[in-house]
Design an enzyme around this catalytic site. Structure first.
Site, mmCIF file in Angstrom:
data_model
loop_
_atom_site.group_PDB
_atom_site.id
_atom_site.type_symbol
_atom_site.label_atom_id
_atom_site.label_comp_id
_atom_site.label_asym_id
_atom_site.label_seq_id
_atom_site.Cartn_x
_atom_site.Cartn_y
_atom_site.Cartn_z
ATOM 1 N N LYS A 264 12.790 -15.181 -10.978
ATOM 2 C CA LYS A 264 12.427 -13.928 -11.886
ATOM 3 C C LYS A 264 11.583 -14.313 -12.836
ATOM 4 C CE LYS A 264 13.519 -11.632 -10.116
ATOM 5 N NZ LYS A 264 14.169 -10.851 -9.043
ATOM 6 N N ARG B 33 4.190 -0.231 -5.074
ATOM 7 C CA ARG B 33 3.577 -0.679 -3.776
ATOM 8 C C ARG B 33 2.530 -1.530 -3.491
ATOM 9 N NH1 ARG B 33 6.627 2.193 0.203
ATOM 10 N NH2 ARG B 33 5.259 1.471 1.753
ATOM 11 N N LYS C 116 6.359 -4.200 -4.358
ATOM 12 C CA LYS C 116 7.777 -4.010 -4.034
ATOM 13 C C LYS C 116 8.276 -4.040 -2.552
ATOM 14 C CE LYS C 116 11.730 -2.905 -5.950
ATOM 15 N NZ LYS C 116 12.343 -4.080 -6.724
ATOM 16 N N GLU D 297 7.896 -14.991 -11.251
ATOM 17 C CA GLU D 297 7.093 -13.871 -10.678
ATOM 18 C C GLU D 297 6.675 -12.817 -11.907
ATOM 19 O OE1 GLU D 297 9.016 -11.475 -7.649
ATOM 20 O OE2 GLU D 297 10.973 -11.209 -8.726
ATOM 21 N N HIS E 40 16.673 -37.321 -6.594
ATOM 22 C CA HIS E 40 15.880 -37.614 -5.549
ATOM 23 C C HIS E 40 14.512 -37.310 -5.359
ATOM 24 C CE1 HIS E 40 19.621 -38.941 -3.926
ATOM 25 N NE2 HIS E 40 20.080 -37.687 -3.946
ATOM 26 N N ASN F 3 -1.691 2.498 5.620
ATOM 27 C CA ASN F 3 -0.715 1.458 5.206
ATOM 28 C C ASN F 3 -0.375 0.603 6.498
ATOM 29 O OD1 ASN F 3 1.282 0.023 3.905
ATOM 30 N ND2 ASN F 3 2.682 1.621 4.276
ATOM 31 N N GLY F 4 -0.252 -0.611 6.417
ATOM 32 C CA GLY F 4 -0.091 -1.502 7.348
ATOM 33 C C GLY F 4 -1.273 -2.499 7.788
ATOM 34 N N CYS G 62 0.787 -1.139 0.044
ATOM 35 C CA CYS G 62 -0.084 -0.095 0.049
ATOM 36 C C CYS G 62 0.836 1.155 -0.036
ATOM 37 C CB CYS G 62 -0.820 0.009 1.348
ATOM 38 S SG CYS G 62 -2.013 -1.164 1.440
ATOM 39 N N TRP H 246 -2.438 -2.846 -1.617
ATOM 40 C CA TRP H 246 -2.128 -4.265 -1.722
ATOM 41 C C TRP H 246 -2.856 -4.925 -0.893
ATOM 42 C CZ3 TRP H 246 0.097 -8.248 1.131
ATOM 43 C CH2 TRP H 246 0.570 -9.194 0.409
ATOM 44 N N GLU I 105 17.292 -17.775 -8.360
ATOM 45 C CA GLU I 105 17.184 -16.556 -8.530
ATOM 46 C C GLU I 105 16.452 -16.346 -10.017
ATOM 47 O OE1 GLU I 105 16.425 -13.708 -7.304
ATOM 48 O OE2 GLU I 105 16.472 -12.203 -8.661
#
Ligand code: M6R
Length: 610
Positions: free
Chosen positions: A486, A27, A605, A489, A505, A100-101, A2, A74, A482
């Site tokens: 990438k 955000r 983000k 996402e 395995h 926000n929170g 947010c 968000w 990584e």
């Protein structure tokens, strides 16, 4: 998680709020809304989905106002609907707020307020706060006093912008465990979750601390603590120029940020070796205290955790002490053996990741020396740092981390070399050799990026697979993880990284012609032959085989269906260069699939909730 903005002044309020939200879109993008105070009347506009929907909602409307607040969401509590979108309005329609929170005690507050006769219209935790402040306002008739009285009831993380129709020229901002900055203009003032929202508008800012309330009018800004006592705060000058948040002609921020990487590495190396010595100089790191550590713990999340994994590998080699790498969200609930003899390294691009902040805070309580790597020296995590290593990557706008990862790796290499120099755990000759190797990295990275068209051409061969496996061993296991993160996402392809030796395995059961395998190779290393054997095993199961390797690899050509090469570098530093084709591959696949590259679904983000 947010973004919030606030503005009071003579400017075009709605345009300023929408422009601020545009720069905070990284955000969250589940819904957006603004509330405008027009001479004692609060008008609210909101829309679910991306900010563009809110633009459409207000388009063509005359929106006079002397102040207003805005929000980009968000979703945490409640779906991405218009009812759950902020701003939220009090039952009497006179007080509006954005948040926000997470208000952790919202359920009990809701019950209490419902008993007091308040009606709730959303599923959010936030709505409890708006009715709470209305209730307190009714007792005292002053917005700032209502806020001072109200915050005492709240538990959790909250940054608010709050306004009341009776004071059209005023916004009250509150910060507790969620970032908030006040921008100081001339006859106008701004509030925002982050600096990009006000960059280019103001020269001076005050970053609020936890437990502070700012009363912002067009004429002045006053800061109070949660008891209502006024606090003296000196503004600081803003260090960003508006150019840093432009795409500079690239179609996406991600591609721009990928291309910035060689320059970032070059500058970090220049700064660290500016004195001409063989040991990097990192001025904000307390080298004496950090080098005394008997063990190291590195905590981080997501991409930062992959940088930590690379560091874990090289630090053990260079420093000859145990190093553990732990996901911050796990560290919080473990009983680690951290103590005064431990160096704890917290890595966070944003410096606002709740998991990492909580973990670092927990480690600090044990007496460990806390070293923070962050791209934001103004962020919340910095307040727990005994030593600081700024990433200096510039603002990263794309939600997928690229240049910050490269800056993290570079800073961690420099830190490892500095600590090795102080501990004398590597001979001087070796330090010199490693320094020389590092210096070649930026131009070699430039060569890879100059050939990115080749990678773009390969995309046709990969873009139609819905799943993919990345494999590697040793230091580049993190590169594989990584690379897979990438791709996953930003393209929503189900890509997963595995240690190559683990394939047999279990994951090998997944292999057939529909499951491509991408291997990250380092010719010349002691694990190279084993990697080739693992690739053969995949090929024998009809998997399409892609590889990323050095250009001096003589073996790979015969085996792989698709091979991307980079200039050869020392194995220790290979994650810096082998990562580039994987970033580009992810980018071009996502772009070819028409994904929203810079704003992938469900992500934000900075993840400021646990
Ligand atoms: O700001 P941080 O480095 O603490 O963020 C950690 C993760 O949330 C972040 O790296 C995330 O995994 C990104 N989406 C990666 O591209």
């Amino acid at each position: 998680m947010c973004g919030i903005v606030g503005y009071v002044g003579n400017g075009a309020v709605s345009d300023i709020l929408l422009g601020g939200l545009k720069n905070l879109e990284y955000r969250g993008y589940d819904s957006a809304g603004i509330a405008l105070n027009d001479n004692g009347k609060i008008d609210i506009f909101k829309a679910p989905g991306k900010l563009g929907n809110l633009y459409a909602e207000v388009e063509g409307k005359k929106l006079p106002a002397s102040g207003g607040i805005g929000h980009i969401r968000w979703a945490t509590h409640g779906k991405a609907t218009a009812d759950n979108a902020h701003p939220h309005l009090s039952n009497d329609g006179r007080l509006a707020l954005v948040h926000n929170g997470i208000i952790e005690n919202y359920k009990s507050l809701r019950e209490e307020l419902e008993k007091d006769g308040y009606t709730f219209y959303s599923e959010t935790d936030t709505e409890a706060a708006v009715h709470l402040f209305e209730r307190e306002y009714k007792k005292c008739g002053s917005l700032e006093q209502a806020v001072v009285a109200g915050v005492k009831y709240l538990k959790g993380a909250f940054a608010f912008c709050i306004m009341h129709d009776s004071e059209p020229d005023k916004i009250v901002a509150v910060r507790q465990n969620a970032p908030l900055v006040v921008g100081l203009g001339k006859e106008e003032n701004y509030i925002a979750s982050d600096i990009p929202a006000i960059v280019g508008k103001v020269q001076r800012i005050i970053c609020l601390n936890d437990g502070e309330i700012a009363v912002v009018t067009r004429k002045d800004v006053k800061i109070y603590d949660f008891t209502g006592k006024e606090i003296e705060r000196q503004p600081e000058y803003i260090g960003f120029n508006p150019e840093v948040i432009s795409k500079r002609g690239y179609p996406h921020f991600m591609l721009k940020e990928i291309n910035e990487q060689p320059g970032i590495v070059r500058h970090l190396l220049q700064d660290a070796y500016a004195d001409g010595g063989e040991i990097p100089c990192l001025p904000k790191v307390n080298a004496g205290a950090a080098a005394k550590a008997e063990r190291i713990e590195i905590i981080a999340c997501g991409t930062s955790l992959h940088a930590a994994a690379v560091a874990g590998f090289v630090f053990e080699e260079w420093l000859k002490i145990p190093v553990s790498v732990v996901a911050a969200s796990e560290y919080i609930y473990r009983r680690p053996l951290t103590n005064e003899k431990t160096l704890v390294i917290g890595i966070s691009q944003s410096g606002e990741t709740a998991d990492t902040i909580t973990a670092v805070k927990k480690a600090k309580e044990t007496g460990a020396h806390i070293l923070v790597l962050t791209n934001r020296e103004d962020s919340s995590i910095v307040r727990y740092a005994d030593s600081l290593l700024p990433l200096k990557a510039g603002i990263e706008v794309s939600v997928a981390a690229t240049k910050s990862y490269t800056a993290q790796l570079t800073c961690l290499y420099l830190l490892g070399l500095m600590l090795a120099g102080h501990r004398q755990s590597l001979p001087a000759e070796e330090l010199k050799k490693l320094r020389a190797e590092l210096q070649h990295l930026p131009s070699k990275m430039e060569n890879v990026l100059a050939e990115s068209a080749k990678i773009k051409d390969c995309v046709e061969k990969l873009k139609n697979y819905r799943q993919m496996i990345y494999i590697a061993r040793g230091i580049n296991l993190a590169t594989a993880m990584e690379g897979a993160l990438k791709l996953k996402e930003i393209s929503y392809v189900n890509a997963n990284g595995y240690p190559a030796g683990e394939l047999k395995h279990g994951p090998i059961a997944l292999l057939d012609e529909n499951m491509p395998v991408l291997a990250v190779l380092t010719p010349g290393s002691r694990i190279y032959d084993k990697m080739i054997s693992n690739c053969e095993e995949a090929k024998a199961r009809h998997a399409f085989l892609a590889g990323v390797t050095f250009d001096n690899d003589t073996e790979a050509d015969r085996l792989f269906d698709l091979l991307l090469t980079v200039p050869a570098v020392a194995e220790e530093f290979s994650p810096l260069i082998l990562n580039l084709p994987l970033q580009l591959l992810a980018y071009y696949v996502a772009a070819a699939l028409g994904r929203e590259v810079d704003q992938p679904r469900n992500l934000a983000k900075s993840v400021t909730v646990e």
